[in-house]
Motif scaffolding. Sequence first.
Motif, PDB file in Angstrom:
ATOM      1  N   GLU A  50     -29.367  21.482   4.734  1.00  0.00           N
ATOM      2  CA  GLU A  50     -29.654  22.624   5.618  1.00  0.00           C
ATOM      3  C   GLU A  50     -28.430  23.051   6.422  1.00  0.00           C
ATOM      4  O   GLU A  50     -28.198  24.236   6.629  1.00  0.00           O
ATOM      5  CB  GLU A  50     -30.801  22.244   6.556  1.00  0.00           C
ATOM      6  CG  GLU A  50     -31.152  23.272   7.586  1.00  0.00           C
ATOM      7  CD  GLU A  50     -32.026  24.401   7.076  1.00  0.00           C
ATOM      8  OE1 GLU A  50     -32.122  25.410   7.789  1.00  0.00           O
ATOM      9  OE2 GLU A  50     -32.597  24.294   5.981  1.00  0.00           O
ATOM     10  N   PRO A  54     -28.461  27.149   5.170  1.00  0.00           N
ATOM     11  CA  PRO A  54     -29.763  27.239   5.832  1.00  0.00           C
ATOM     12  C   PRO A  54     -30.830  27.831   4.917  1.00  0.00           C
ATOM     13  O   PRO A  54     -30.574  28.774   4.161  1.00  0.00           O
ATOM     14  CB  PRO A  54     -29.492  28.159   7.029  1.00  0.00           C
ATOM     15  CG  PRO A  54     -28.026  28.010   7.289  1.00  0.00           C
ATOM     16  CD  PRO A  54     -27.403  27.819   5.935  1.00  0.00           C
ATOM     17  N   ALA A  55     -32.029  27.281   4.999  1.00  0.00           N
ATOM     18  CA  ALA A  55     -33.145  27.712   4.155  1.00  0.00           C
ATOM     19  C   ALA A  55     -33.459  29.193   4.321  1.00  0.00           C
ATOM     20  O   ALA A  55     -33.972  29.822   3.396  1.00  0.00           O
ATOM     21  CB  ALA A  55     -34.375  26.864   4.463  1.00  0.00           C
ATOM     22  N   GLU A  56     -33.137  29.764   5.465  1.00  0.00           N
ATOM     23  CA  GLU A  56     -33.431  31.182   5.684  1.00  0.00           C
ATOM     24  C   GLU A  56     -32.676  32.094   4.717  1.00  0.00           C
ATOM     25  O   GLU A  56     -33.081  33.241   4.503  1.00  0.00           O
ATOM     26  CB  GLU A  56     -33.111  31.589   7.125  1.00  0.00           C
ATOM     27  CG  GLU A  56     -31.620  31.549   7.442  1.00  0.00           C
ATOM     28  CD  GLU A  56     -31.320  31.803   8.902  1.00  0.00           C
ATOM     29  OE1 GLU A  56     -31.218  32.990   9.289  1.00  0.00           O
ATOM     30  OE2 GLU A  56     -31.212  30.814   9.642  1.00  0.00           O
ATOM     31  N   PHE A  57     -31.595  31.595   4.100  1.00  0.00           N
ATOM     32  CA  PHE A  57     -30.822  32.420   3.165  1.00  0.00           C
ATOM     33  C   PHE A  57     -31.215  32.204   1.704  1.00  0.00           C
ATOM     34  O   PHE A  57     -30.735  32.927   0.828  1.00  0.00           O
ATOM     35  CB  PHE A  57     -29.324  32.176   3.353  1.00  0.00           C
ATOM     36  CG  PHE A  57     -28.836  32.620   4.697  1.00  0.00           C
ATOM     37  CD1 PHE A  57     -28.888  33.959   5.065  1.00  0.00           C
ATOM     38  CD2 PHE A  57     -28.368  31.700   5.617  1.00  0.00           C
ATOM     39  CE1 PHE A  57     -28.467  34.377   6.311  1.00  0.00           C
ATOM     40  CE2 PHE A  57     -27.948  32.109   6.864  1.00  0.00           C
ATOM     41  CZ  PHE A  57     -27.990  33.455   7.223  1.00  0.00           C
ATOM     42  N   PRO A  59     -34.091  32.902   0.098  1.00  0.00           N
ATOM     43  CA  PRO A  59     -34.679  34.094  -0.523  1.00  0.00           C
ATOM     44  C   PRO A  59     -33.623  35.144  -0.901  1.00  0.00           C
ATOM     45  O   PRO A  59     -33.732  35.800  -1.929  1.00  0.00           O
ATOM     46  CB  PRO A  59     -35.636  34.625   0.547  1.00  0.00           C
ATOM     47  CG  PRO A  59     -35.978  33.433   1.369  1.00  0.00           C
ATOM     48  CD  PRO A  59     -34.724  32.594   1.386  1.00  0.00           C
ATOM     49  N   GLU A  85     -21.867  30.871  10.849  1.00  0.00           N
ATOM     50  CA  GLU A  85     -22.975  31.473  11.595  1.00  0.00           C
ATOM     51  C   GLU A  85     -22.695  32.895  12.078  1.00  0.00           C
ATOM     52  O   GLU A  85     -23.564  33.752  12.016  1.00  0.00           O
ATOM     53  CB  GLU A  85     -23.363  30.591  12.786  1.00  0.00           C
ATOM     54  CG  GLU A  85     -23.973  29.261  12.401  1.00  0.00           C
ATOM     55  CD  GLU A  85     -25.322  29.398  11.697  1.00  0.00           C
ATOM     56  OE1 GLU A  85     -26.058  30.374  11.945  1.00  0.00           O
ATOM     57  OE2 GLU A  85     -25.636  28.517  10.888  1.00  0.00           O
ATOM     58  N   TRP A  89     -25.114  36.726   6.804  1.00  0.00           N
ATOM     59  CA  TRP A  89     -26.080  37.812   6.647  1.00  0.00           C
ATOM     60  C   TRP A  89     -26.686  37.707   5.255  1.00  0.00           C
ATOM     61  O   TRP A  89     -26.040  37.259   4.313  1.00  0.00           O
ATOM     62  CB  TRP A  89     -25.402  39.173   6.796  1.00  0.00           C
ATOM     63  CG  TRP A  89     -24.832  39.421   8.148  1.00  0.00           C
ATOM     64  CD1 TRP A  89     -23.604  39.050   8.604  1.00  0.00           C
ATOM     65  CD2 TRP A  89     -25.474  40.077   9.233  1.00  0.00           C
ATOM     66  NE1 TRP A  89     -23.435  39.445   9.905  1.00  0.00           N
ATOM     67  CE2 TRP A  89     -24.575  40.089  10.314  1.00  0.00           C
ATOM     68  CE3 TRP A  89     -26.718  40.672   9.397  1.00  0.00           C
ATOM     69  CZ2 TRP A  89     -24.886  40.660  11.543  1.00  0.00           C
ATOM     70  CZ3 TRP A  89     -27.025  41.250  10.621  1.00  0.00           C
ATOM     71  CH2 TRP A  89     -26.100  41.236  11.676  1.00  0.00           C
ATOM     72  N   ASP A  90     -27.914  38.182   5.123  1.00  0.00           N
ATOM     73  CA  ASP A  90     -28.577  38.173   3.819  1.00  0.00           C
ATOM     74  C   ASP A  90     -27.757  38.864   2.742  1.00  0.00           C
ATOM     75  O   ASP A  90     -27.696  38.398   1.605  1.00  0.00           O
ATOM     76  CB  ASP A  90     -29.948  38.850   3.905  1.00  0.00           C
ATOM     77  CG  ASP A  90     -31.000  37.965   4.544  1.00  0.00           C
ATOM     78  OD1 ASP A  90     -30.696  36.791   4.837  1.00  0.00           O
ATOM     79  OD2 ASP A  90     -32.128  38.450   4.735  1.00  0.00           O
ATOM     80  N   TYR A  93     -25.325  36.613   0.947  1.00  0.00           N
ATOM     81  CA  TYR A  93     -25.940  35.648   0.038  1.00  0.00           C
ATOM     82  C   TYR A  93     -26.551  36.324  -1.189  1.00  0.00           C
ATOM     83  O   TYR A  93     -26.543  35.771  -2.281  1.00  0.00           O
ATOM     84  CB  TYR A  93     -26.955  34.779   0.783  1.00  0.00           C
ATOM     85  CG  TYR A  93     -26.239  33.795   1.663  1.00  0.00           C
ATOM     86  CD1 TYR A  93     -25.734  32.610   1.134  1.00  0.00           C
ATOM     87  CD2 TYR A  93     -25.997  34.075   2.998  1.00  0.00           C
ATOM     88  CE1 TYR A  93     -25.028  31.725   1.925  1.00  0.00           C
ATOM     89  CE2 TYR A  93     -25.289  33.193   3.797  1.00  0.00           C
ATOM     90  CZ  TYR A  93     -24.804  32.032   3.257  1.00  0.00           C
ATOM     91  OH  TYR A  93     -24.083  31.163   4.028  1.00  0.00           O
TER      92      TYR A  93
END
Length: 151
Positions: A50, A54-57, A59, A85, A89-90, A93
Amino acid sequence: MTGLPVPVRGVSARVVMNRGGCGGYYAYLVADFEPPGPDGRTELVNLVPERRLPAEFLPAVRTGIEPGLAGVAAAVLLTDGGVYEADAWDIGYRTAGAEAARGALVAAGLRPAAEADALRWATWPGRRRPWPGRNPRSEELYERIRRAGPR
Protein backbone atom coordinates in the motif's frame (compact mmCIF):
# COMPACT_ATOMS: atom_id res chain seq x y z
CA MET A 1 -11.34 -11.97 -27.39
CA THR A 2 -7.87 -13.33 -27.99
CA GLY A 3 -5.41 -14.01 -25.23
CA LEU A 4 -1.82 -12.92 -24.77
CA PRO A 5 0.18 -15.78 -26.33
CA VAL A 6 3.40 -15.46 -24.30
CA PRO A 7 4.40 -14.02 -20.92
CA VAL A 8 5.92 -10.53 -20.92
CA ARG A 9 7.54 -9.80 -17.58
CA GLY A 10 9.00 -6.64 -16.16
CA VAL A 11 6.99 -4.09 -18.14
CA SER A 12 7.22 -0.70 -16.45
CA ALA A 13 5.68 2.69 -17.00
CA ARG A 14 6.78 5.90 -15.32
CA VAL A 15 4.55 8.84 -16.17
CA VAL A 16 5.96 12.27 -15.44
CA MET A 17 3.85 15.17 -16.74
CA ASN A 18 4.48 18.78 -15.87
CA ARG A 19 1.38 20.98 -15.67
CA GLY A 20 3.16 24.25 -16.17
CA GLY A 21 5.33 24.87 -13.14
CA CYS A 22 2.79 24.15 -10.41
CA GLY A 23 2.94 20.41 -10.00
CA GLY A 24 2.02 17.69 -12.41
CA TYR A 25 1.20 14.02 -12.67
CA TYR A 26 3.43 11.21 -11.50
CA ALA A 27 2.77 7.48 -11.59
CA TYR A 28 5.01 4.43 -11.61
CA LEU A 29 4.17 0.77 -11.95
CA VAL A 30 5.81 -2.50 -12.94
CA ALA A 31 3.75 -5.44 -14.15
CA ASP A 32 4.07 -8.95 -15.49
CA PHE A 33 1.64 -9.79 -18.30
CA GLU A 34 0.78 -13.48 -18.60
CA PRO A 35 -1.57 -15.46 -20.84
CA PRO A 36 -5.10 -15.39 -19.40
CA GLY A 37 -6.42 -18.00 -17.01
CA PRO A 38 -8.91 -20.73 -17.92
CA ASP A 39 -11.85 -18.31 -18.04
CA GLY A 40 -10.06 -16.30 -20.77
CA ARG A 41 -10.71 -12.92 -19.18
CA THR A 42 -8.38 -10.12 -18.18
CA GLU A 43 -7.56 -10.10 -14.49
CA LEU A 44 -5.47 -7.76 -12.35
CA VAL A 45 -3.63 -8.94 -9.25
CA ASN A 46 -1.77 -6.47 -7.04
CA LEU A 47 1.29 -7.54 -5.04
CA VAL A 48 2.53 -4.02 -4.37
CA PRO A 49 2.47 -2.80 -0.75
CA GLU A 50 0.00 0.00 0.00
CA ARG A 51 2.81 2.46 0.77
CA ARG A 52 4.23 1.95 -2.77
CA LEU A 53 0.91 1.90 -4.67
CA PRO A 54 -2.16 3.04 -2.73
CA ALA A 55 -5.28 0.96 -3.38
CA GLU A 56 -7.18 4.10 -4.37
CA PHE A 57 -5.23 4.14 -7.67
CA LEU A 58 -5.89 0.49 -8.63
CA PRO A 59 -9.18 1.28 -10.42
CA ALA A 60 -7.32 3.89 -12.51
CA VAL A 61 -4.60 1.35 -13.37
CA ARG A 62 -7.28 -1.14 -14.49
CA THR A 63 -9.08 1.57 -16.44
CA GLY A 64 -5.85 2.20 -18.36
CA ILE A 65 -4.85 -1.45 -18.86
CA GLU A 66 -8.14 -2.57 -20.42
CA PRO A 67 -8.11 -0.21 -23.44
CA GLY A 68 -4.33 -0.57 -23.67
CA LEU A 69 -4.74 -4.31 -24.26
CA ALA A 70 -7.19 -3.54 -27.09
CA GLY A 71 -9.32 -6.64 -26.66
CA VAL A 72 -6.47 -9.02 -25.80
CA ALA A 73 -7.02 -10.88 -22.54
CA ALA A 74 -4.15 -11.20 -20.06
CA ALA A 75 -3.44 -11.93 -16.44
CA VAL A 76 -1.70 -8.82 -15.12
CA LEU A 77 0.38 -9.02 -11.97
CA LEU A 78 1.46 -5.67 -10.50
CA THR A 79 4.86 -6.26 -8.92
CA ASP A 80 6.05 -2.75 -8.04
CA GLY A 81 4.84 0.81 -8.04
CA GLY A 82 5.56 4.24 -6.80
CA VAL A 83 3.65 7.22 -5.62
CA TYR A 84 4.55 10.84 -5.01
CA GLU A 85 1.64 12.13 -2.95
CA ALA A 86 1.81 15.72 -4.21
CA ASP A 87 1.48 14.65 -7.86
CA ALA A 88 -0.52 11.41 -7.55
CA TRP A 89 -3.62 11.67 -9.76
CA ASP A 90 -5.82 9.06 -11.41
CA ILE A 91 -4.87 10.32 -14.87
CA GLY A 92 -1.23 9.41 -14.28
CA TYR A 93 -2.10 5.85 -13.26
CA ARG A 94 -4.54 5.43 -16.17
CA THR A 95 -1.82 6.56 -18.56
CA ALA A 96 0.76 4.27 -16.95
CA GLY A 97 -1.62 1.30 -17.19
CA ALA A 98 -2.38 1.98 -20.85
CA GLU A 99 1.30 2.45 -21.77
CA ALA A 100 2.35 -0.72 -19.95
CA ALA A 101 -0.40 -2.74 -21.65
CA ARG A 102 0.49 -1.45 -25.12
CA GLY A 103 4.14 -2.19 -24.41
CA ALA A 104 3.24 -5.76 -23.47
CA LEU A 105 1.43 -6.18 -26.79
CA VAL A 106 4.47 -4.92 -28.71
CA ALA A 107 6.80 -7.19 -26.73
CA ALA A 108 4.51 -10.19 -27.36
CA GLY A 109 4.54 -9.49 -31.10
CA LEU A 110 0.84 -8.59 -31.29
CA ARG A 111 1.55 -4.99 -32.33
CA PRO A 112 4.18 -3.72 -34.78
CA ALA A 113 7.61 -3.07 -33.31
CA ALA A 114 7.48 0.47 -34.72
CA GLU A 115 4.62 1.22 -32.32
CA ALA A 116 7.16 1.14 -29.48
CA ASP A 117 8.42 4.54 -30.66
CA ALA A 118 5.06 6.06 -29.70
CA LEU A 119 5.24 4.74 -26.13
CA ARG A 120 6.78 7.60 -24.23
CA TRP A 121 6.83 6.19 -20.71
CA ALA A 122 6.82 2.40 -21.06
CA THR A 123 9.78 0.08 -21.16
CA TRP A 124 10.28 -3.68 -21.09
CA PRO A 125 13.19 -6.10 -21.34
CA GLY A 126 14.56 -6.06 -24.88
CA ARG A 127 12.98 -2.76 -25.87
CA ARG A 128 14.99 -0.86 -28.45
CA ARG A 129 15.38 2.74 -27.31
CA PRO A 130 15.18 5.11 -30.28
CA TRP A 131 17.15 8.28 -30.44
CA PRO A 132 14.69 10.98 -29.29
CA GLY A 133 13.77 12.97 -32.37
CA ARG A 134 15.85 13.70 -35.42
CA ASN A 135 19.54 14.18 -34.79
CA PRO A 136 21.38 15.73 -37.78
CA ARG A 137 24.77 15.29 -36.11
CA SER A 138 24.18 11.58 -35.64
CA GLU A 139 22.91 11.25 -39.22
CA GLU A 140 26.01 13.03 -40.54
CA LEU A 141 28.32 10.76 -38.55
CA TYR A 142 26.48 7.66 -39.76
CA GLU A 143 26.73 8.86 -43.38
CA ARG A 144 30.51 9.48 -43.06
CA ILE A 145 31.05 6.01 -41.63
CA ARG A 146 28.90 4.44 -44.33
CA ARG A 147 30.82 6.22 -47.13
CA ALA A 148 34.19 5.28 -45.65
CA GLY A 149 33.25 1.63 -45.99
CA PRO A 150 34.86 -1.30 -44.18
CA ARG A 151 38.43 -0.92 -42.95
